[in-house]
Design a protein around this motif. Structure first.
Motif, PDB file in Angstrom:
ATOM      1  N   UNK A  37       3.718  11.263  -4.197  1.00 14.99           N
ATOM      2  CA  UNK A  37       2.211  11.625  -3.798  1.00 14.99           C
ATOM      3  C   UNK A  37       1.492  11.893  -5.404  1.00 14.99           C
ATOM      4  N   UNK A  38       2.193  12.926  -6.033  1.00 17.00           N
ATOM      5  CA  UNK A  38       1.533  13.289  -7.336  1.00 17.00           C
ATOM      6  C   UNK A  38       1.397  12.211  -8.308  1.00 17.00           C
ATOM      7  N   UNK A  39       2.365  11.224  -8.210  1.00 16.91           N
ATOM      8  CA  UNK A  39       2.425  10.233  -9.115  1.00 16.91           C
ATOM      9  C   UNK A  39       1.676   8.921  -8.502  1.00 16.91           C
ATOM     10  N   UNK A  40       1.003   9.008  -7.536  1.00 15.07           N
ATOM     11  CA  UNK A  40       0.308   7.784  -7.029  1.00 15.07           C
ATOM     12  C   UNK A  40      -0.759   7.510  -7.882  1.00 15.07           C
ATOM     13  N   UNK A  41      -1.344   8.343  -8.486  1.00 19.62           N
ATOM     14  CA  UNK A  41      -2.733   7.894  -9.374  1.00 19.62           C
ATOM     15  C   UNK A  41      -2.558   7.953 -10.795  1.00 19.62           C
ATOM     16  N   UNK A  42      -1.145   8.006 -11.234  1.00 20.11           N
ATOM     17  CA  UNK A  42      -0.774   8.337 -12.816  1.00 20.11           C
ATOM     18  C   UNK A  42      -0.158   7.215 -13.111  1.00 20.11           C
ATOM     19  N   UNK A  43      -0.557   6.515 -14.419  1.00 21.06           N
ATOM     20  CA  UNK A  43      -0.003   5.460 -14.957  1.00 21.06           C
ATOM     21  C   UNK A  43       1.574   5.518 -15.124  1.00 21.06           C
ATOM     22  N   UNK A  44       2.202   4.419 -14.999  1.00 20.17           N
ATOM     23  CA  UNK A  44       3.549   4.050 -14.697  1.00 20.17           C
ATOM     24  C   UNK A  44       4.562   4.855 -16.237  1.00 20.17           C
ATOM     25  N   UNK A  45       3.836   4.767 -17.135  1.00 22.82           N
ATOM     26  CA  UNK A  45       4.524   5.304 -18.181  1.00 22.82           C
ATOM     27  C   UNK A  45       4.324   6.674 -18.573  1.00 22.82           C
ATOM     28  N   UNK A  46       3.475   7.172 -17.668  1.00 20.55           N
ATOM     29  CA  UNK A  46       3.403   8.895 -17.764  1.00 20.55           C
ATOM     30  C   UNK A  46       3.805   9.572 -16.454  1.00 20.55           C
ATOM     31  N   UNK A 103      12.975   0.578  -2.108  1.00 18.26           N
ATOM     32  CA  UNK A 103      12.726   0.792  -3.381  1.00 18.26           C
ATOM     33  C   UNK A 103      12.076   2.419  -3.484  1.00 18.26           C
ATOM     34  N   UNK A 104      11.239   2.942  -4.106  1.00 20.98           N
ATOM     35  CA  UNK A 104      10.968   4.244  -4.490  1.00 20.98           C
ATOM     36  C   UNK A 104      10.313   4.670  -3.069  1.00 20.98           C
ATOM     37  N   UNK A 105      10.331   6.401  -3.027  1.00 15.42           N
ATOM     38  CA  UNK A 105       9.887   6.872  -1.687  1.00 15.42           C
ATOM     39  C   UNK A 105       8.149   6.524  -1.611  1.00 15.42           C
ATOM     40  N   UNK A 106       7.759   6.577  -0.460  1.00 21.39           N
ATOM     41  CA  UNK A 106       6.323   6.494  -0.399  1.00 21.39           C
ATOM     42  C   UNK A 106       5.763   7.942   0.029  1.00 21.39           C
ATOM     43  N   UNK A 107       4.597   8.166  -0.589  1.00 24.70           N
ATOM     44  CA  UNK A 107       3.786   9.443  -0.321  1.00 24.70           C
ATOM     45  C   UNK A 107       3.466   9.545   1.299  1.00 24.70           C
ATOM     46  N   UNK A 108       3.436   8.579   1.831  1.00 23.66           N
ATOM     47  CA  UNK A 108       3.039   8.587   3.288  1.00 23.66           C
ATOM     48  C   UNK A 108       4.316   8.735   4.195  1.00 23.66           C
TER      49      UNK A 108
END
Length: 577
Positions: A81-90, A174-179
């Motif tokens: 959830x925290x990474x949802x709006x963060x650019x992938x490389x950051x 794949x990776x976990x979903x925040x939902x």
């Protein structure tokens, strides 16, 4: 050197060096914020203990595999959830590995293969995922909702044997979903032994009996996880920190109380505490005539449930009520017998038999006394304290059947029937009886233990091992741990994991050196490992304790009948007759 079994969680940040090279201050601040706002609270919520922080990593100990995995899933979902709006490389992502194993505890640190495997599992986990060892995964069946993928055996760096690894989330998702929904967790409670406030040491059994009954009533609510009596009673007479007790037992709530019996009157006080915060949730006092004791117990149980989970209170609560004896004296005698059964010594079981037979004379329709007496006959035969073991198993079966006829909602007689039928060769029936006991009370240690035994006799060693792991989770400080370790060792030996089996059986013997079953199985396991000197030393120790032990006696007690095991005992020096 202190050793214990623990669930170990190892975690680190994916690509931490790259992130630090690009933005040292921002990466450090982000990691600290994640620890402070997310990771530390999640670990505390699931009763974990942070052993050490290593720059971008962490090593955490849990008493329960379920808690460790629940914590890890919670962290990974929150990070998604925290990474949802963060650019992938950051993005800051974690790899997490979880293992169950023996650890060495020295001061504030832990060591051993259990820790090493967890660290290597973390290295093979995908970013944002969790890698769980096969040993840990066996604890998760039916207890959590996420699905794990079996990724096969992995050769881990510096680990001698390949380890089967289970991954969450499954590779296809794949990776976990925040939902994703969070883990559904049961409310868990530990009921500590009530204090005897009567000023009369002779009334100690009465306070213990009240506590026993409340534990039994609560444990029969299927949506409730109740820590087994033997573990919660291990704190009896000690000045304890309730938050620490909650952590050690994996309990969210703690119930304390006291009992004062004076003449024909009784007063019971109760305090319900939130183990996470140490705060009081509810307290009450109950006064009544001794004849009303069962109504008081029902009222206490009702109020505990209402204080914790009011939405569950209704038909399920009513279903759990037991059939009480018609005569209070029969209950009194049964409560006096209980500590002798839990201690499981030869003289104690003889005294328990005397008390329970007297209880049934007073009230022949008291199902609990009948099922407890059934357990006494089984224990005496299994431990080698009976000259007529087959007769004792048959009597145990008769008493258990009688108890079922009197109260079909009580899991104990089904568990006792299962144990008796298993050693008498009725393996399919034994499994059916044990499974029914578990359905009636998923929190009952005796039900889980007998199901493990029944599955082993029915050639399902993997199922037996899974059940004994669940038993240990329900009662991590149980005085019957020697039985748990014997069952674990027998199941491991049946799968050919002789080195691990020997470790479990050695622990069983260390806990109770007079227990015949563990001694004989350990001697066999040593033979299978070509450790003949150890096997012969084990048999010699057994013969010092029980000079009449022999192949014939072992066969008569029916817990070992496999010719390969009997030949191993001969090779270890056990006499034929």
């Amino acid at each position: 050197m202190e050793r214990r079994l623990a669930a170990i969680l190892a975690a680190d940040v994916v690509g931490y060096s790259r992130l630090m090279g690009e933005d040292e201050a921002g990466t450090h601040a982000g990691l600290q914020a994640n620890r402070r706002e997310l990771i530390d609270p999640k670990i505390a919520e699931h009763h974990g203990r942070i052993v050490k922080l290593t720059g971008d990593g962490a090593l955490v100990e849990f008493a329960s595999v379920v808690n460790a995995v629940a914590c890890a899933v919670g962290i990974q979902r929150a990070m998604a959830a925290r990474n949802a709006d963060v650019p992938e490389d950051r993005r800051m992502e974690f790899r997490i590995g979880i293992n169950l194993g023996d650890i060495i505890v020295e001061e504030d640190d832990i060591y051993g293969d259990g820790v090493n495997v967890a660290a290597r599992l973390q290295e093979v986990a995908a970013p944002g995922s969790i890698a769980v060892s096969d040993a840990a995964y066996m604890h998760l069946s039916g207890k959590i909702d996420p699905t794990f993928d079996n990724t096969g055996e992995h050769k881990l760096k510096n680990i001698a044997k390949p380890v089967r690894v289970w991954q969450w989330p499954p590779m296809e998702t794949g990776r976990p979903s925040a939902a994703d929904p969070s883990l559904a967790e049961k409310s868990s409670i530990a009921v500590l032994a009530f204090d005897n406030a009567s000023g009369d040491p002779e009334q100690e059994y009465f306070a213990d009996g009240i506590t026993e009954e409340i534990i039994t009533e609560l444990s029969r609510l299927r949506w409730f996880q109740v820590i087994a009596r033997n573990s919660s009673f291990s704190y009896k007479g000690k000045n304890v920190n309730l938050r620490q007790v909650g952590h050690e037992l994996g309990a969210r709530f703690i119930l304390q109380g006291s009992v004062r019996k004076a003449g024909k009157r009784v007063r019971i006080t109760c305090h319900l505490i939130d183990a996470d915060t140490g705060s009081h949730i509810w307290a009450d006092r109950y006064d009544g005539a001794l004849e009303d004791i069962f109504d008081l117990q029902d009222q206490i149980t009702h109020n505990i449930v209402q204080a914790i989970e009011p939405s569950f209170l209704s038909a399920e609560s009513k279903r759990a009520h037991r059939i009480h004896p018609e005569k209070l004296d029969a209950w009194d005698l049964t409560m006096r017998a209980l500590p002798h059964v839990w201690n499981m010594s030869e003289s104690g079981l003889d005294e328990a038999r005397r008390l329970l037979e007297r209880a049934l004379e007073l009230d022949p329709r008291y199902a609990s006394a009948s099922s407890l007496l059934s357990l006494v006959f089984i224990a005496k035969a299994m431990c080698g304290w009976s000259d007529t073991p087959l007769d004792d198993y048959q009597e145990a079966d008769r008493l258990a059947l009688k108890a079922i006829e009197l109260d079909a909602s009580d899991p104990w007689p089904y568990a006792c029937r299962s144990a008796a039928l298993a050693v008498m060769g009725e393996h399919d029936k034994s499994v059916v009886q044990a499974r029914h006991a578990v359905v009636l009370d998923p929190n009952c240690v005796l039900s889980r233990l007998t199901l493990s035994t029944a599955l082993l006799y029915n050639h399902d060693a993997a199922g037996a091992l899974a059940e004994i792991e669940k038993t240990q989770e329900l009662s991590p400080r149980d005085p019957w741990m020697f039985l748990f370790m014997q069952a674990r060792g027998a199941a491991l030996a049946a799968t050919g994991r002789y080195a691990e089996a020997a470790q479990a059986l050695e622990r069983s013997v260390a806990l109770r050196s007079d227990y015949l079953v563990a001694q004989t199985l350990l001697a066999c396991t040593y033979v299978f490992l070509d450790r003949l000197e150890d096997a012969r030393a084990t048999v010699a120790a057994l013969l010092r304790l029980q000079p009449k032990a022999s192949i014939k006696a072992v066969y008569a007690r029916r817990h070992i009948r496999d010719p390969r095991y009997l030949d191993a005992l001969r090779e270890a020096g056990l006499p034929e007759e």
